[in-house]
Motif scaffolding. Structure first.
Motif, mmCIF file in Angstrom:
data_model
loop_
_atom_site.group_PDB
_atom_site.id
_atom_site.type_symbol
_atom_site.label_atom_id
_atom_site.label_comp_id
_atom_site.label_asym_id
_atom_site.label_seq_id
_atom_site.Cartn_x
_atom_site.Cartn_y
_atom_site.Cartn_z
ATOM 1 N N GLN A 1 0.678 -1.282 0.021
ATOM 2 C CA GLN A 1 -0.071 -0.210 -0.099
ATOM 3 C C GLN A 1 0.998 1.225 -0.005
ATOM 4 N N ALA A 2 1.896 1.451 0.935
ATOM 5 C CA ALA A 2 2.894 2.467 0.879
ATOM 6 C C ALA A 2 3.591 2.715 -0.261
ATOM 7 N N ARG A 3 3.980 1.647 -0.931
ATOM 8 C CA ARG A 3 4.952 1.801 -2.056
ATOM 9 C C ARG A 3 4.218 2.128 -3.306
ATOM 10 N N LEU A 4 2.817 1.699 -3.216
ATOM 11 C CA LEU A 4 2.007 2.111 -4.412
ATOM 12 C C LEU A 4 1.662 3.576 -4.249
ATOM 13 N N ARG A 5 1.364 3.959 -3.116
ATOM 14 C CA ARG A 5 1.130 5.318 -2.828
ATOM 15 C C ARG A 5 2.285 6.260 -3.339
ATOM 16 N N LEU A 6 3.596 5.738 -3.129
ATOM 17 C CA LEU A 6 4.559 6.483 -3.520
ATOM 18 C C LEU A 6 4.719 6.763 -4.900
ATOM 19 N N PHE A 7 4.213 5.379 -5.709
ATOM 20 C CA PHE A 7 4.744 5.572 -7.098
ATOM 21 C C PHE A 7 3.432 6.109 -7.799
ATOM 22 N N SER A 8 2.270 6.405 -7.037
ATOM 23 C CA SER A 8 1.076 6.953 -7.616
ATOM 24 C C SER A 8 1.373 8.427 -7.637
ATOM 25 N N GLY A 9 1.966 8.978 -6.453
ATOM 26 C CA GLY A 9 2.407 10.363 -6.503
ATOM 27 C C GLY A 9 3.476 10.826 -7.323
ATOM 28 N N ALA A 10 4.510 10.059 -7.666
ATOM 29 C CA ALA A 10 5.300 10.185 -8.770
ATOM 30 C C ALA A 10 4.859 10.070 -10.102
ATOM 31 N N ARG A 11 3.972 9.231 -10.402
ATOM 32 C CA ARG A 11 3.079 9.201 -11.432
ATOM 33 C C ARG A 11 2.241 10.519 -11.808
ATOM 34 N N SER A 12 1.614 10.844 -11.008
ATOM 35 C CA SER A 12 0.963 12.049 -10.975
ATOM 36 C C SER A 12 1.677 13.489 -11.322
ATOM 37 N N VAL A 13 3.045 13.443 -10.698
ATOM 38 C CA VAL A 13 3.536 14.713 -11.076
ATOM 39 C C VAL A 13 4.161 14.512 -12.264
ATOM 40 N N LEU A 14 4.760 13.280 -12.706
ATOM 41 C CA LEU A 14 5.400 12.889 -14.224
ATOM 42 C C LEU A 14 4.314 13.525 -15.140
ATOM 43 N N ALA A 15 3.108 12.895 -14.870
ATOM 44 C CA ALA A 15 2.059 13.135 -15.983
ATOM 45 C C ALA A 15 1.754 14.700 -16.183
ATOM 46 N N ASN A 16 1.506 15.223 -14.883
ATOM 47 C CA ASN A 16 1.193 16.691 -14.985
ATOM 48 C C ASN A 16 2.410 17.415 -15.717
ATOM 49 N N GLY A 17 3.725 17.137 -15.581
ATOM 50 C CA GLY A 17 4.834 17.620 -16.033
ATOM 51 C C GLY A 17 4.694 17.612 -17.620
ATOM 52 N N MET A 18 4.626 16.068 -18.001
ATOM 53 C CA MET A 18 4.549 15.911 -19.303
ATOM 54 C C MET A 18 3.586 16.818 -20.276
ATOM 55 N N ARG A 19 2.251 16.800 -19.634
ATOM 56 C CA ARG A 19 1.260 17.717 -19.959
ATOM 57 C C ARG A 19 1.706 18.897 -20.390
ATOM 58 N N ILE A 20 2.319 19.602 -19.425
ATOM 59 C CA ILE A 20 2.837 21.106 -19.575
ATOM 60 C C ILE A 20 3.896 21.260 -20.572
ATOM 61 N N LEU A 21 4.464 20.365 -20.795
ATOM 62 C CA LEU A 21 5.404 20.245 -22.095
ATOM 63 C C LEU A 21 5.082 20.003 -23.368
ATOM 64 N N GLY A 22 3.453 19.415 -23.247
ATOM 65 C CA GLY A 22 2.696 19.272 -24.627
ATOM 66 C C GLY A 22 2.837 17.755 -25.043
ATOM 67 N N ILE A 23 3.244 17.108 -24.013
ATOM 68 C CA ILE A 23 3.509 15.368 -24.261
ATOM 69 C C ILE A 23 2.041 14.731 -23.836
ATOM 70 N N THR A 24 1.441 13.913 -24.504
ATOM 71 C CA THR A 24 0.351 13.024 -24.127
ATOM 72 C C THR A 24 0.775 11.716 -23.349
ATOM 73 N N PRO A 25 0.693 11.598 -21.917
ATOM 74 C CA PRO A 25 1.601 10.531 -21.292
ATOM 75 C C PRO A 25 0.488 9.513 -21.597
ATOM 76 N N LEU A 26 1.154 8.258 -22.250
ATOM 77 C CA LEU A 26 0.806 7.060 -22.536
ATOM 78 C C LEU A 26 0.458 5.853 -21.384
ATOM 79 N N GLU A 27 -0.476 5.336 -21.219
ATOM 80 C CA GLU A 27 -0.564 4.394 -19.992
ATOM 81 C C GLU A 27 -0.136 2.893 -20.460
ATOM 82 N N LYS A 28 0.253 2.627 -21.670
ATOM 83 C CA LYS A 28 0.907 1.489 -21.963
ATOM 84 C C LYS A 28 1.545 1.747 -23.447
ATOM 85 N N MET A 29 2.588 0.876 -23.491
ATOM 86 C CA MET A 29 3.536 0.855 -24.883
ATOM 87 C C MET A 29 4.564 -0.309 -24.656
#
Length: 604
Positions: free
Chosen positions: A576-604
């Motif tokens: 639970q704790a580790r998923l919370r950490l990874f979820s927080g990191a994912r949120s910031v990563l996605a938000n930052g990518m969108r600001i750059l103009g990049i569409t974050p992909l959920e799978k590849m």
């Protein structure tokens, strides 16, 4: 902040601290705590210390401090005496500051004061906001960001010339302008995205004259912009050796300026065809505009501008009959700007003056940003000079963001001319790379995914360094999966999404922060402390490199955490704790990518 927080009591229990967290997020709580401590010691307001406080960049796993304060900044701002030995001043201040349940360590080095905070509180403060349905705003509620002025920002970018295919050279203006618009919008501004098309001027005299001789309506239906490009090349070659063709071109443009129906009808056809084609390219880039404007919108207003210049005594007639504005400091005509040709037709600068004045009246902007290559720096310098001379008080709200040229942009077929060729090549190379990778998933939308990853790679390569310097285009380096590339950002985000999806139901609303005190997880959170600082810095110079470097560093830290902090096979509370950490990191990563103009992909 509440009065209770300003008079913060270090003996407050960690349970009571959670009440304070409701008012802050991420780094703000800790900055405020440290600022309050300094304010009490030096009898100054908290706000005096906030600009001097910053999160310490993560350079190694075992980091001695989380925040630092520049004593030199305090001296510059007048909070501290500007004379005397700076290290002695630093040491003296450290001796006056007491540790508490939030700030566990205080030390000094080279004019800086380092603060080590309670890492259990760090974990809880950083990750508590998750799971409340506002992950897209994660990290944006910050004292630092809230200190920024907000208003209406007009961003003019891309601005290709109609009747020509989208040249690869316009790629930089498009993605840089899109980044600036995204950044301003994410921070709460009302952003107007404007594409100011080059849809007027003598070039249309040439094209109109050329189409009458070399054009074909049937070819126009088959491949419009390619045919117009071919006509434009032909007519330019003809005009170089034939003075009659030059005169015909001048006459066609005069007809346009006089609103003669036949010339206007052909021009409108060219414009509509061009915008339709450009929108297809913008869709591939993930770019949109609120307004498609153009020089033609201000052709009549340009004449009004000339009259205003004349009424203010700013217009002079040169020896060759052109109308100019004298920009010389001494008024000796050594530096002039031509605003009207001798035949009375307007120029680019005249229409830009009219456009700026029109926009100020219509949108009442707080800031207007032009994004073009550095070769137009002189043009915008003159534009802003003339607006100031005309006594427009808003002239100082106009800004030009220049950028350098891209060198060596080639496809397998040779030198690149058109942006579509670049996008096709990026998608093709990405598809090939993915077909060679065993981990690539079988998906129906593989081409669309390859396109989005290819665009991500283009953007990150472009944004890696200072905009003004330009760069050498490199396909191989750009598309590396594990280098500092857009592909790496997409791979990291998709991997996090996959991890979270595989463990749906594991993450709980409550978690134990003491289970995330390993250096690997703390390093991620220490890095996230800098997110608001990076966005703040980006607003100051409008350079995307700060955010790109932050996200790449975050992705490298996440890669380490994947190896060292497994979710699968861990006990439920650890998972639970580790998923919370990874979820927080994912949120910031996605938000930052969108600001750059990049569409974050959920799978590849």
């Amino acid at each position: 902040m509440t009065a209770d927080f300003v008079g913060f009591n270090p003996l407050l229990s960690e349970i009571n601290l959670c009440v304070v967290w409701a008012f802050t997020e991420m780094a703000s709580f800790f900055r405020r705590t440290i600022a309050a401590k300094l304010a009490r010691t030096l009898q100054q307001p908290e706000e005096a210390f906030l600009p001097a406080l910053s999160a310490v960049p993560v350079t190694k796993k075992h980091q001695a401090a989380d925040f630092r304060l520049s004593v030199n900044t305090l001296r510059t701002s007048g909070v501290f005496p500007s004379s005397g030995d700076i290290q002695l001043q630093t040491d003296g201040l450290v001796r006056q500051l007491n540790q508490d349940s939030v700030v566990e360590g205080i030390s000094s080095v080279n004019g800086w004061i380092n603060f080590k905070i309670n890492h259990k509180l760090l974990v809880q403060n950083m990750l508590e906001p998750l799971g409340k349905g506002e992950d897209e705003k994660y990290g944006m509620d910050s004292d630092l960001l809230n200190s920024l002025k907000r208003g209406t920002v007009l961003v003019e970018y891309s601005s290709p010339n109609i009747a020509k295919k989208f040249h690869a050279g316009h790629l930089r203006s498009t993605i840089i302008g899109n980044f600036i618009a995204n950044l301003k919008e994410s921070l709460g501004n009302n952003v107007i995205r404007m594409n100011y098309l080059g849809d007027w001027g003598m070039q249309f005299g040439l094209l109109g004259a050329g189409f009458g001789q070399f054009g074909c309506q049937e070819k126009l239906k088959q491949n419009a912009l390619q045919h117009l490009f071919e006509v434009y090349v032909q007519v330019n070659q003809e005009a170089e050796r034939n003075e009659d063709m030059k005169q015909t071109a001048r006459e066609f443009f005069r007809q346009l300026e006089q609103h003669e129906s036949e010339a206007l009808s052909l021009w409108k056809q060219f414009r509509e065809i061009s915008v339709d084609e450009y929108q297809k390219v913008y869709k591939r880039l993930g770019v949109h505009f609120d307004i498609y404007s153009g020089e033609s919108f201000h052709r009549d207003e340009a004449q009004e501008v000339v009259q205003q210049l004349q009424s203010r005594g700013l217009l002079k007639i040169s020896e060759d009959g052109t109308s100019v504005v004298d920009l010389s400091p001494d008024g000796d005509m050594r530096s002039v700007c031509v605003v009207l040709r001798s035949d009375g037709t307007s120029l680019y600068i005249t229409r830009d003056l009219a456009a700026a004045i029109h926009r100020s009246g219509k949108y009442n902007f707080d800031e207007m940003i032009y994004v073009t290559d550095k070769n137009q720096a002189s043009h915008f310098h003159q534009l802003f000079q003339i607006l100031s001379a005309m006594r427009h008080s808003w002239a100082d709200r106009c800004k030009h963001v220049p950028f350098g040229v891209v060198r060596g942009m080639k496809t397998r077929r040779g030198e690149v001319v058109f942006l579509e060729d670049v996008l096709d090549e990026a998608r093709s190379r990405m598809l090939h790379n993915m077909s060679q990778t065993k981990t690539t998933k079988q998906m129906d939308d593989i081409e669309d995914m390859a396109e989005k990853v290819g665009v991500s790679a283009l953007i990150v390569q472009d944004f890696n360094g200072p905009l003004l310097s330009g760069y050498k285009f490199d396909w191989d380096r750009m598309l590396q999966a594990h280098g500092d590339t857009g592909v790496f950002l997409q791979y990291t985000h998709a991997r996090l999404c996959s991890l979270i999806k595989r463990n749906e139901g594991v993450e709980a609303s409550a978690f134990d922060p003491s289970l995330l005190l390993q250096q690997t997880s703390v390093a991620i959170l220490q890095h996230l402390l800098r997110y608001d600082e990076v966005l703040y810095q980006s607003t100051q110079d409008l350079q995307p490199k700060h955010l790109v470097n932050f996200l790449l560093k975050l992705s490298h830290l996440i890669a380490s955490a994947h190896k060292e902090l497994p979710v699968k096979g861990s006990s439920p509370d650890v998972a639970q704790a580790r998923l919370r950490l990874f979820s927080g990191a994912r949120s910031v990563l996605a938000n930052g990518m969108r600001i750059l103009g990049i569409t974050p992909l959920e799978k590849m």
